[in-house]
Design an enzyme around this catalytic site. Structure first.
Site, short mmCIF file in Angstrom:
data_model
loop_
_atom_site.label_atom_id
_atom_site.label_comp_id
_atom_site.label_asym_id
_atom_site.label_seq_id
_atom_site.Cartn_x
_atom_site.Cartn_y
_atom_site.Cartn_z
N GLU A 71 7.79 -12.29 -17.55
CA GLU A 71 6.49 -11.83 -17.07
C GLU A 71 5.82 -10.92 -18.10
O GLU A 71 4.62 -11.04 -18.38
CB GLU A 71 6.66 -11.08 -15.76
CG GLU A 71 5.37 -10.55 -15.17
CD GLU A 71 5.58 -9.76 -13.89
OE1 GLU A 71 4.61 -9.12 -13.44
OE2 GLU A 71 6.70 -9.77 -13.36
N THR A 106 -2.42 -11.38 -6.45
CA THR A 106 -3.24 -12.35 -7.17
C THR A 106 -2.88 -13.76 -6.72
O THR A 106 -1.71 -14.10 -6.61
CB THR A 106 -3.02 -12.21 -8.69
OG1 THR A 106 -3.38 -10.88 -9.09
CG2 THR A 106 -3.88 -13.20 -9.45
N PRO A 166 0.84 -1.20 0.00
CA PRO A 166 0.00 0.00 0.00
C PRO A 166 0.88 1.26 0.00
O PRO A 166 1.78 1.39 0.82
CB PRO A 166 -0.79 -0.12 1.31
CG PRO A 166 -0.78 -1.58 1.64
CD PRO A 166 0.55 -2.09 1.14
N THR A 219 3.56 -0.45 -15.63
CA THR A 219 2.60 0.28 -16.47
C THR A 219 3.18 0.53 -17.86
O THR A 219 4.40 0.51 -18.06
CB THR A 219 2.23 1.64 -15.84
OG1 THR A 219 3.40 2.47 -15.83
CG2 THR A 219 1.71 1.47 -14.42
N GLY A 223 2.69 -5.69 -14.23
CA GLY A 223 3.94 -6.03 -14.90
C GLY A 223 4.74 -4.79 -15.25
O GLY A 223 5.71 -4.86 -16.01
#
Length: 385
Positions: free
Chosen positions: A248, A161, A129, A371, A369
């Site tokens: 990725e 995730t 956060p 921006t 991954g």
């Protein structure tokens, strides 16, 4: 143009995956969508199918393949059917590379057999956060105990995730203060057992898209992590994170291309069946021109995604090339899926239609991954600008 990236083995695997999706996923995917996650036992089915072990060495129960092409087939087939495999993608795409790259022989013997079967699902916890893409600014800490037997983990992560179902999470934490000349120094990676005391899963986050995969907040309060669960060398974690970024980002690029291809397929079928003013929507020139333009963009994205796949398998995909593939394919998917939804009219806004779900699912591709703005920075730097 003839596509050369897949051979007979890949096409045979495609048939198997397509049949599995039709039998095990399509009939229940609406239930997963409503629940916000796939059931835990579904991952055991993927394990039985061999999905998790394709690139795992045979000695640990895998198939020992050295290719991402089977993963690419899965991306195409799930998109084609308008479904996902829940949060299992991060298990292979994000979890496995770090185990293969960093784990000791002893760790591989402990981790990989259950990884392959789906008995232990893995996730990756980087984002915190308030930090977003600034991984060097992470606040989660892991302090080594006086006797050196374990680390004490404290902090929080978000947007994880697979975090609800995960049995092991690769957690990035600070084990030393950053240096004045290197903010990235001092980060380490740990394979944290989610059953550990002080480890907790917070909110299951309500996302715009990817509704059938779980994404959660995680919290660590004095979690004791055995020293033998440190992955790689202490304080070198930031560098390790960068090593997997091309893979990725290729995965995101290929997945986006596959979504765009599926959007054209769904839309072609819809406009041929849908009538307005007494004729099919497909018969209008605007429809033909819009879908023709979309198909041309999908063809270009396929070529970029396939070329990046070949380079990745050859160990030659550079960070800038991966960034370029991600930027291009995700922007193409954004344009194509938006135009395809428009051709559905009001029905395109309804979640019962695959195009609506694709529209929502696709949006995150330009964010995670790294921006797309970050991708442009990487590419421009590689250009010498």
């Amino acid at each position: 143009m003839r596509r050369t990236v897949f051979d007979e083995d890949h096409e045979a695997f495609r048939e198997t995956i397509r049949a599995f999706i039709e039998a095990e996923v399509v009939p229940v995917h609406d239930e997963w969508f409503a629940a916000g996650q796939a059931p835990r036992d579904f991952y055991l089915k993927l394990g039985e199918l061999g999905v998790f072990g394709i690139t795992v060495p045979e000695e640990y129960g895998g198939a020992g393949m050295e290719s991402h092409k089977f993963e690419a087939v899965i991306n195409e087939e799930t998109a084609r059917a308008g479904v996902t495999f829940g949060g299992s993608g991060v298990h292979v795409l994000l979890g496995l590379p770090y185990i293969r790259m960093l784990a000791s022989d002893e760790q591989k013997k402990r981790f990989l057999p259950k990884f392959v079967t789906g008995e232990e699902m893995w996730a990756l916890a980087m984002t915190e956060p308030g930090t977003g893409s600034d991984l060097a600014g992470m606040k989660t800490t892991a302090k080594l105990s006086e006797d050196g037997s374990h680390y004490v983990l404290n902090g929080a992560k978000t947007f994880i995730t697979g975090g609800v179902h995960a049995d092991r999470v690769i957690v990035c934490a600070r084990t030393a203060a950053p240096r004045e000349d290197d903010r990235r120094f001092g980060i380490s990676l740990f394979a944290v057992d989610t059953k550990s005391e002080g480890y907790s899963v917070g909110r299951k986050l309500d996302k715009l898209g990817l509704k059938a995969s779980d994404t959660a907040e995680l919290a660590f309060v004095d979690v004791e992590v055995p020293a033998e669960d440190l992955l790689g060398e202490e304080n070198q974690g930031f560098g390790y994170l960068g090593l997997n970024l091309p893979s990725e980002r290729w995965g995101i690029a290929f997945g986006a291309y596959a979504q765009a291809k599926a959007a054209v397929r769904f839309t072609k079928q819809y406009v041929q069946e849908r009538t307005v003013f007494g004729q099919s929507v497909a018969s209008f020139q605007n429809t033909k021109f819009e879908l023709a333009a979309c198909q041309a963009e999908v063809d270009a994205a396929e070529a970029v995604a396939d070329r990046a796949l070949e380079a990745l398998d050859a160990g030659e995909l550079s960070p800038a090339e991966a960034a370029s593939a991600k930027l291009f394919c995700t922007e193409v998917a954004h344009r194509v899926i938006d135009r395809c939804l428009q051709l559905h009219g009001g029905y395109g806004f309804m979640n019962e239609y695959p195009i609506a779900r694709l529209y929502a699912d696709n949006r995150v591709n330009r964010i995670y991954g790294g921006t797309n703005e970050v991708m442009k920075m990487i590419i421009s730097k590689d250009m010498g600008l």
